[in-house]
Design a protein around this motif. Structure first.
Motif, PDB file in Angstrom:
ATOM      1  N   ILE A  99       0.836  -1.202   0.000  1.00  0.00           N
ATOM      2  CA  ILE A  99       0.000   0.000   0.000  1.00  0.00           C
ATOM      3  C   ILE A  99       0.871   1.253   0.000  1.00  0.00           C
ATOM      4  CG2 ILE A  99      -1.676   1.313   1.347  1.00  0.00           C
ATOM      5  CD1 ILE A  99      -2.844  -1.343   2.282  1.00  0.00           C
ATOM      6  N   LEU A 100       1.906   1.263   0.837  1.00  0.00           N
ATOM      7  CA  LEU A 100       2.794   2.433   0.885  1.00  0.00           C
ATOM      8  C   LEU A 100       3.507   2.640  -0.450  1.00  0.00           C
ATOM      9  CD1 LEU A 100       4.346   2.006   4.446  1.00  0.00           C
ATOM     10  CD2 LEU A 100       2.544   3.591   3.735  1.00  0.00           C
ATOM     11  N   LEU A 101       3.996   1.553  -1.033  1.00  0.00           N
ATOM     12  CA  LEU A 101       4.693   1.684  -2.318  1.00  0.00           C
ATOM     13  C   LEU A 101       3.744   2.127  -3.429  1.00  0.00           C
ATOM     14  CD1 LEU A 101       6.953  -1.497  -2.173  1.00  0.00           C
ATOM     15  CD2 LEU A 101       7.737   0.875  -2.146  1.00  0.00           C
ATOM     16  N   ALA A 102       2.503   1.647  -3.397  1.00  0.00           N
ATOM     17  CA  ALA A 102       1.538   2.059  -4.420  1.00  0.00           C
ATOM     18  C   ALA A 102       1.229   3.543  -4.303  1.00  0.00           C
ATOM     19  CB  ALA A 102       0.257   1.231  -4.278  1.00  0.00           C
TER      20      ALA A 102
ATOM     21  N   ILE B 284      -8.659  -5.636  -5.834  1.00  0.00           N
ATOM     22  CA  ILE B 284      -7.480  -6.026  -5.064  1.00  0.00           C
ATOM     23  C   ILE B 284      -7.627  -7.411  -4.445  1.00  0.00           C
ATOM     24  CG2 ILE B 284      -6.110  -5.437  -3.022  1.00  0.00           C
ATOM     25  CD1 ILE B 284      -6.660  -2.497  -3.626  1.00  0.00           C
ATOM     26  N   ILE B 285      -8.815  -7.750  -3.967  1.00  0.00           N
ATOM     27  CA  ILE B 285      -9.001  -8.985  -3.191  1.00  0.00           C
ATOM     28  C   ILE B 285      -8.648 -10.247  -3.977  1.00  0.00           C
ATOM     29  CG2 ILE B 285     -10.755 -10.465  -2.133  1.00  0.00           C
ATOM     30  CD1 ILE B 285      -9.760  -8.332  -0.308  1.00  0.00           C
ATOM     31  N   PRO B 286      -9.129 -10.460  -5.213  1.00  0.00           N
ATOM     32  CA  PRO B 286      -8.811 -11.734  -5.897  1.00  0.00           C
ATOM     33  C   PRO B 286      -7.318 -11.994  -6.061  1.00  0.00           C
ATOM     34  CG  PRO B 286     -10.650 -10.642  -6.971  1.00  0.00           C
ATOM     35  CD  PRO B 286     -10.109  -9.659  -5.985  1.00  0.00           C
ATOM     36  N   PRO B 287      -6.519 -11.058  -6.607  1.00  0.00           N
ATOM     37  CA  PRO B 287      -5.082 -11.350  -6.701  1.00  0.00           C
ATOM     38  C   PRO B 287      -4.391 -11.416  -5.344  1.00  0.00           C
ATOM     39  CG  PRO B 287      -5.517  -9.105  -7.418  1.00  0.00           C
ATOM     40  CD  PRO B 287      -6.836  -9.758  -7.250  1.00  0.00           C
ATOM     41  N   THR B 288      -4.907 -10.685  -4.346  1.00  0.00           N
ATOM     42  CA  THR B 288      -4.315 -10.782  -3.012  1.00  0.00           C
ATOM     43  C   THR B 288      -4.539 -12.164  -2.423  1.00  0.00           C
ATOM     44  OG1 THR B 288      -4.661  -8.407  -2.649  1.00  0.00           O
ATOM     45  CG2 THR B 288      -4.272  -9.768  -0.705  1.00  0.00           C
TER      46      THR B 288
ATOM     47  N   VAL C  71      -2.215  -3.253  -5.647  1.00  0.00           N
ATOM     48  CA  VAL C  71      -2.926  -2.122  -5.045  1.00  0.00           C
ATOM     49  C   VAL C  71      -3.016  -0.963  -6.021  1.00  0.00           C
ATOM     50  CG1 VAL C  71      -2.878  -0.438  -3.171  1.00  0.00           C
ATOM     51  CG2 VAL C  71      -2.288  -2.825  -2.712  1.00  0.00           C
ATOM     52  N   ARG C  72      -1.949  -0.705  -6.739  1.00  0.00           N
ATOM     53  CA  ARG C  72      -1.960   0.400  -7.705  1.00  0.00           C
ATOM     54  C   ARG C  72      -3.001   0.151  -8.801  1.00  0.00           C
ATOM     55  NH1 ARG C  72       1.016   2.167 -12.378  1.00  0.00           N
ATOM     56  NH2 ARG C  72       1.965   0.090 -12.546  1.00  0.00           N
ATOM     57  N   ALA C  73      -3.096  -1.087  -9.267  1.00  0.00           N
ATOM     58  CA  ALA C  73      -4.103  -1.410 -10.276  1.00  0.00           C
ATOM     59  C   ALA C  73      -5.515  -1.222  -9.734  1.00  0.00           C
ATOM     60  CB  ALA C  73      -3.910  -2.846 -10.769  1.00  0.00           C
ATOM     61  N   GLY C  74      -5.725  -1.589  -8.460  1.00  0.00           N
ATOM     62  CA  GLY C  74      -7.043  -1.392  -7.865  1.00  0.00           C
ATOM     63  C   GLY C  74      -7.396   0.076  -7.719  1.00  0.00           C
ATOM     64  N   ILE C  75      -6.423   0.898  -7.318  1.00  0.00           N
ATOM     65  CA  ILE C  75      -6.680   2.330  -7.172  1.00  0.00           C
ATOM     66  C   ILE C  75      -6.980   2.964  -8.525  1.00  0.00           C
ATOM     67  CG2 ILE C  75      -5.616   4.526  -6.530  1.00  0.00           C
ATOM     68  CD1 ILE C  75      -4.112   3.040  -4.336  1.00  0.00           C
ATOM     69  N   LEU C  76      -6.225   2.592  -9.530  1.00  0.00           N
ATOM     70  CA  LEU C  76      -6.442   3.168 -10.863  1.00  0.00           C
ATOM     71  C   LEU C  76      -7.757   2.713 -11.490  1.00  0.00           C
ATOM     72  CD1 LEU C  76      -2.838   2.918 -12.378  1.00  0.00           C
ATOM     73  CD2 LEU C  76      -3.988   4.942 -11.474  1.00  0.00           C
TER      74      LEU C  76
ATOM     75  N   VAL D  77     -11.898   5.670  -2.374  1.00  0.00           N
ATOM     76  CA  VAL D  77     -11.152   4.902  -3.367  1.00  0.00           C
ATOM     77  C   VAL D  77     -10.953   3.455  -2.937  1.00  0.00           C
ATOM     78  CG1 VAL D  77      -8.996   4.749  -4.649  1.00  0.00           C
ATOM     79  CG2 VAL D  77     -10.040   6.982  -4.228  1.00  0.00           C
ATOM     80  N   LEU D  78     -10.369   3.242  -1.754  1.00  0.00           N
ATOM     81  CA  LEU D  78     -10.021   1.887  -1.336  1.00  0.00           C
ATOM     82  C   LEU D  78     -11.220   0.946  -1.220  1.00  0.00           C
ATOM     83  CD1 LEU D  78      -7.112   2.357   1.231  1.00  0.00           C
ATOM     84  CD2 LEU D  78      -7.016   1.487  -1.100  1.00  0.00           C
TER      85      LEU D  78
END
Length: 320
Positions: A91-94, A216-220, A178-183, A208-209
């Protein structure tokens, strides 16, 4: 001639149309593939009961062995802690990647580039041998006096080395998820929230989140299951997890195959539990995106057991 024509027309008009005959569509490929699968399944079941090398007696003896269960607990601990580090770091890196600050976005990109570019096994071995690089860790003024010093080996144990290797590597992959989910969230909602005077963190947390979680959930969930199995690499740095516990036993009694089956079955059990949890999380965060939520596994099983498919009635002769 006129009367004959009228009679011919009347007879034609009063004739009944031919009945429609429904011809079922043939699917020979389905029958052939089904037969092949049944034969292979029968051969596999026959092998399970007739192959003496599987040694089900040894499997039953060590399935609930204390060493195996202790290794299973260590595997679960390692999975949970490494995934927690990976999710928080991701999350921080995204957020850093999406920042307008070029230094933060560049630093996040370099982190992701490095950890995705090197194998996780190499990273584990690197952390295990970190003393060769760092020596001792000191606390003091940069380029000045040192106040306190710690021995690296006392801080970076095998467990800590496994956590650092797996968690920091996972953060690089989670950041892209996470970045893909936010975008995936429409920018218009962010602009509308900004027009209402909401701060950036409020927009991220409240707007947003919650919507990005659907992406985000499926790939996580997949990453969590993958992390569970990746913990087996920690055996290379002398950390006793599930696989290492099995190795210690079959190195003593030379029952390699039964112990590997014990380890594999435990992995399958835990993976199945995680898959069910992932399903319910997806169902929870999918509310509002579909008119009807998908049935749960129990609902699907109950429906299959209580519902019978009835063939459509045949078309009767003479029906229009």
């Amino acid at each position: 001639m006129a009367e004959a024509n009228v009679t011919e027309i009347d007879n034609t008009g009063s004739a009944r149309p031919e009945s429609i005959r429904a011809v079922p569509v043939r699917h020979p490929g389905r029958w052939v593939s089904g037969a092949v699968i049944l034969v292979l399944a029968a051969m596999f079941v026959h092998m399970l009961f007739t192959n003496k090398n599987l040694d089900w007696t040894t499997f039953q003896k060590f399935f609930f062995d204390g060493g195996i269960l202790k290794g299973l607990v260590a595997t679960l601990e390692l999975t949970v802690i490494a995934m927690a580090i990976g999710i928080v770091g991701g999350i921080l890196l995204a957020l850093m990647r999406l920042s307008a600050n070029p230094l933060m976005s560049s630093a996040a990109w370099l982190y992701i580039w490095f950890f995705r570019g090197t194998p996780v096994l190499v990273q584990l071995i690197f952390w295990f041998n970190i003393k060769s690089l760092m020596g001792d860790i000191s606390l003091g003024i940069p380029f000045g006096p040192v106040f306190i010093t710690w021995d690296v080996n006392s801080l970076v144990t095998t467990f800590v080395a496994a956590i650092l290797g797996l968690g920091l590597n996972e953060a690089a992959y989670m950041s892209e998820i996470v970045r893909a989910g936010i975008l995936s969230v429409d920018e218009g909602q962010t602009e509308a929230a900004q027009a209402l005077g909401m701060r950036r963190l409020q927009i991220m947390r409240r707007i947003v989140l919650p919507q990005a979680m659907r992406v985000i959930i499926p790939p996580t969930g997949n990453e969590t299951i993958s992390m569970l199995k990746t913990t087996s690499l920690a055996s290379t740095v002398a950390f006793t997890e599930l696989l290492k516990a099995g190795e210690d036993i079959f190195n003593a009694n030379y029952k390699t195959i039964p112990l590997l089956i014990v380890v594999s079955v435990w992995y399958i059990i835990v993976t199945s539990i995680l898959s069910v949890g992932q399903y319910y999380l997806e169902r929870h965060f999918g509310r509002g995106s579909a008119r009807e939520l998908p049935p749960t596994p129990l609902q699907r099983l109950r429906r299959n057991l209580t519902t019978f498919h009835v063939k459509p009635p045949a078309v009767r002769e003479g029906s229009a």
